[in-house]
Design a protein around this motif. Structure first.
Motif, PDB file in Angstrom:
ATOM      1  N   LEU A 113      80.497  76.761  -6.467  1.00 57.45           N
ATOM      2  CA  LEU A 113      81.440  77.626  -7.183  1.00 57.45           C
ATOM      3  C   LEU A 113      80.705  78.473  -8.226  1.00 57.45           C
ATOM      4  N   PRO A 114      80.824  79.816  -8.123  1.00 54.74           N
ATOM      5  CA  PRO A 114      80.186  80.673  -9.133  1.00 54.74           C
ATOM      6  C   PRO A 114      80.696  80.390 -10.545  1.00 54.74           C
ATOM      7  N   SER A 115      81.961  79.974 -10.675  1.00 61.81           N
ATOM      8  CA  SER A 115      82.518  79.714 -11.997  1.00 61.81           C
ATOM      9  C   SER A 115      81.809  78.548 -12.679  1.00 61.81           C
ATOM     10  N   VAL A 116      81.406  77.550 -11.897  1.00 62.05           N
ATOM     11  CA  VAL A 116      80.676  76.403 -12.457  1.00 62.05           C
ATOM     12  C   VAL A 116      79.309  76.865 -12.954  1.00 62.05           C
ATOM     13  N   ARG A 117      78.617  77.669 -12.136  1.00 66.21           N
ATOM     14  CA  ARG A 117      77.292  78.147 -12.528  1.00 66.21           C
ATOM     15  C   ARG A 117      77.383  79.038 -13.775  1.00 66.21           C
ATOM     16  N   GLU A 118      78.446  79.824 -13.862  1.00 72.97           N
ATOM     17  CA  GLU A 118      78.653  80.666 -15.046  1.00 72.97           C
ATOM     18  C   GLU A 118      78.872  79.804 -16.284  1.00 72.97           C
ATOM     19  N   HIS A 119      79.660  78.734 -16.153  1.00 70.68           N
ATOM     20  CA  HIS A 119      79.899  77.824 -17.270  1.00 70.68           C
ATOM     21  C   HIS A 119      78.597  77.166 -17.727  1.00 70.68           C
ATOM     22  N   VAL A 120      77.756  76.815 -16.780  1.00 69.81           N
ATOM     23  CA  VAL A 120      76.469  76.197 -17.120  1.00 69.81           C
ATOM     24  C   VAL A 120      75.655  77.143 -17.999  1.00 69.81           C
ATOM     25  N   ALA A 121      75.597  78.412 -17.610  1.00 73.45           N
ATOM     26  CA  ALA A 121      74.844  79.395 -18.395  1.00 73.45           C
ATOM     27  C   ALA A 121      75.438  79.553 -19.796  1.00 73.45           C
ATOM     28  N   ASP A 128      71.237  66.552 -24.708  1.00 75.72           N
ATOM     29  CA  ASP A 128      71.414  65.419 -23.794  1.00 75.72           C
ATOM     30  C   ASP A 128      72.062  65.841 -22.483  1.00 75.72           C
ATOM     31  N   SER A 129      72.827  66.905 -22.509  1.00 79.07           N
ATOM     32  CA  SER A 129      73.534  67.336 -21.302  1.00 79.07           C
ATOM     33  C   SER A 129      72.752  68.381 -20.507  1.00 79.07           C
ATOM     34  N   LEU A 130      71.567  68.762 -20.970  1.00 78.40           N
ATOM     35  CA  LEU A 130      70.810  69.818 -20.282  1.00 78.40           C
ATOM     36  C   LEU A 130      70.407  69.421 -18.858  1.00 78.40           C
ATOM     37  N   GLU A 131      69.953  68.186 -18.686  1.00 76.46           N
ATOM     38  CA  GLU A 131      69.498  67.774 -17.351  1.00 76.46           C
ATOM     39  C   GLU A 131      70.644  67.764 -16.343  1.00 76.46           C
ATOM     40  N   PRO A 132      71.792  67.147 -16.648  1.00 74.92           N
ATOM     41  CA  PRO A 132      72.900  67.211 -15.682  1.00 74.92           C
ATOM     42  C   PRO A 132      73.367  68.654 -15.420  1.00 74.92           C
ATOM     43  N   LEU A 133      73.326  69.496 -16.457  1.00 72.04           N
ATOM     44  CA  LEU A 133      73.717  70.887 -16.254  1.00 72.04           C
ATOM     45  C   LEU A 133      72.742  71.606 -15.320  1.00 72.04           C
ATOM     46  N   GLY A 134      71.463  71.282 -15.464  1.00 68.62           N
ATOM     47  CA  GLY A 134      70.475  71.886 -14.566  1.00 68.62           C
ATOM     48  C   GLY A 134      70.737  71.548 -13.114  1.00 68.62           C
ATOM     49  N   GLY A 135      71.341  70.399 -12.858  1.00 68.12           N
ATOM     50  CA  GLY A 135      71.662  70.030 -11.490  1.00 68.12           C
ATOM     51  C   GLY A 135      72.802  70.823 -10.896  1.00 68.12           C
ATOM     52  N   CYS A 136      73.504  71.584 -11.720  1.00 63.47           N
ATOM     53  CA  CYS A 136      74.636  72.386 -11.239  1.00 63.47           C
ATOM     54  C   CYS A 136      74.245  73.823 -10.879  1.00 63.47           C
ATOM     55  N   VAL A 137      72.951  74.143 -10.984  1.00 66.40           N
ATOM     56  CA  VAL A 137      72.506  75.518 -10.722  1.00 66.40           C
ATOM     57  C   VAL A 137      72.852  75.931  -9.295  1.00 66.40           C
ATOM     58  N   GLY A 138      72.823  74.987  -8.367  1.00 69.25           N
ATOM     59  CA  GLY A 138      73.121  75.315  -6.975  1.00 69.25           C
ATOM     60  C   GLY A 138      74.552  74.998  -6.579  1.00 69.25           C
ATOM     61  N   HIS A 139      75.451  74.817  -7.539  1.00 66.08           N
ATOM     62  CA  HIS A 139      76.842  74.488  -7.222  1.00 66.08           C
ATOM     63  C   HIS A 139      77.482  75.610  -6.408  1.00 66.08           C
TER      64      HIS A 139
END
Length: 371
Positions: A55-63, A42-53
């Motif tokens: 902060l590198p730390s946010v993108r790392e957390h998404v992965a 359920d959280s995959l779509e909102p996480l996909g929106g963070c790919v261009g964030h």
């Protein structure tokens, strides 16, 4: 803050939890990441929106979160993150792809094998082995000539994971690589592939100066099971390293070669150990350094012969305490060594009585009574 995260989790507030990935407190970011992972796809779509964030730390957390889910639905997002400019984001994305094991990512991972950072190339090589798709063989073969030792080692191990016979010929030159870890990984992978074309090269590498390499070679020869290796494996029963000797014995057993109980080293009977002369029992066990009644053990048994002919050590008796001057003093028969002789009680009482009477007599002299 932890209460707020729990409230958002209970309310299924994915957007709010995603926003906490940018929080200044690292512990808050990690708790929010765990909460998002527990919500699943359920959280995959909102996480996909963070790919261009930003902060590198946010993108790392998404992965990392997508990797925790282990859902193939997150593969596309991870492929996008592989093109990130930050090294740690790329490493986190590769690790997550290795967990998901979706073959659709192979072209993207193969492309990242050209990355300038050795750590990224090494991780990509490991992921290709974890995914388990043999289409990756050609890409891993291309890494066997990488200038970095760790990349070559990991590529060799991953080729062993894939166990594809196409890798045999490209792997053979690495048995003479300057790095011992590369040689060891290569030998183990050739054993896992199990192709007899590697026998000649493995036999040449059986005299490697590194113990771990020799052990890997012996194990590989046993896995392949070609009887051309029998003579060399018999020689390895005399190897100075215990693990090598044990692997040689196991490899011969796996190949159905029976060993005589006394077989050792070059396949010859060991020299007979001369009988020990009878030793007279000393007056004191401590003086002789051997417990009373202990007999000397025979030379070797079959198990000791197979592992290098080592005997078990006979336990030594406790050494006698050293007397002043550095010499050891043996206890006399019938007496306890190292203990003081207790005083007789009648003599001690008599001594105390005499002292008390003397004090009483002297205390009344030389003192005048006053009225």
């Amino acid at each position: 803050m932890m209460e707020i995260i729990q409230e958002k989790l209970n309310a299924n507030d994915i957007i709010g939890l995603t926003g906490l990935l940018a929080h200044a407190d690292r512990s808050v970011r990690e708790e929010a990441a765990q909460a998002l992972a527990s919500l699943g796809e359920d959280s995959l779509e909102p996480l996909g929106g963070c790919v261009g964030h930003e902060l590198p730390s946010v993108r790392e957390h998404v992965a990392q979160i997508i990797g925790e889910m282990r859902s193939p639905k997150g593969t596309e997002t991870l492929i996008r993150l592989l093109k990130d400019s930050d090294k740690w984001v790329k490493l986190a994305s590769l690790a997550s792809l290795g967990r998901i094991r979706d073959s659709r990512c192979l072209p993207a991972v193969a492309e990242i094998l050209e990355a300038p950072e050795p750590r990224v190339r090494e991780t990509a090589a490991r992921v290709l082995g974890e995914i388990g798709d043999r289409q990756a063989v050609k890409h891993l073969i291309g890494l066997l000539g990488d200038p970095d030792n760790y990349v070559r080692e990991t590529a060799a191990r991953s080729l062993g994971d894939l166990a594809d016979a196409r890798a045999v010929e490209p792997l053979l030159p690495l048995l003479t690589d300057a790095n011992s870890y590369v040689r060891e990984a290569t030998a183990r992978s050739l054993g896992r592939i199990g192709d007899a074309r590697a026998i000649a090269a493995l036999l040449s590498d059986a005299v490697d100066r590194d113990d771990y390499v020799r052990e890997a070679v012996v194990q590989a020869l046993g896995r392949i099971g070609d009887r051309r290796a029998v003579d060399q494996l018999r020689l390895m029963l005399a190897d100075p390293d215990r693990l090598v000797r044990e692997e040689a014995a196991a490899a011969l057993a796996r190949m159905g070669v029976s060993l005589a109980p006394a077989e050792f080293g070059y396949g010859k009977e060991p020299a007979a150990v001369p009988a020990q002369p009878a030793v007279a029992e000393p007056e004191s066990a401590a003086a002789a350094g051997t417990p009373s009644g202990t007999q000397l053990a025979p030379a070797t048994d079959a198990a000791a012969a197979a592992t290098g002919g080592k005997k078990k050590k006979t336990p030594k008796a406790p050494a006698a305490k050293a007397a002043p001057g550095g010499k050891k003093k043996a206890a006399k028969p019938g007496k306890t060594a190292g203990k003081l002789k207790p005083a007789k009680p009648e003599k001690a009482a008599k001594k105390e009585k005499t002292a008390a009477e003397t004090k009483k007599k002297t205390s009344g002299k030389g003192v005048k009574k006053t009225k």
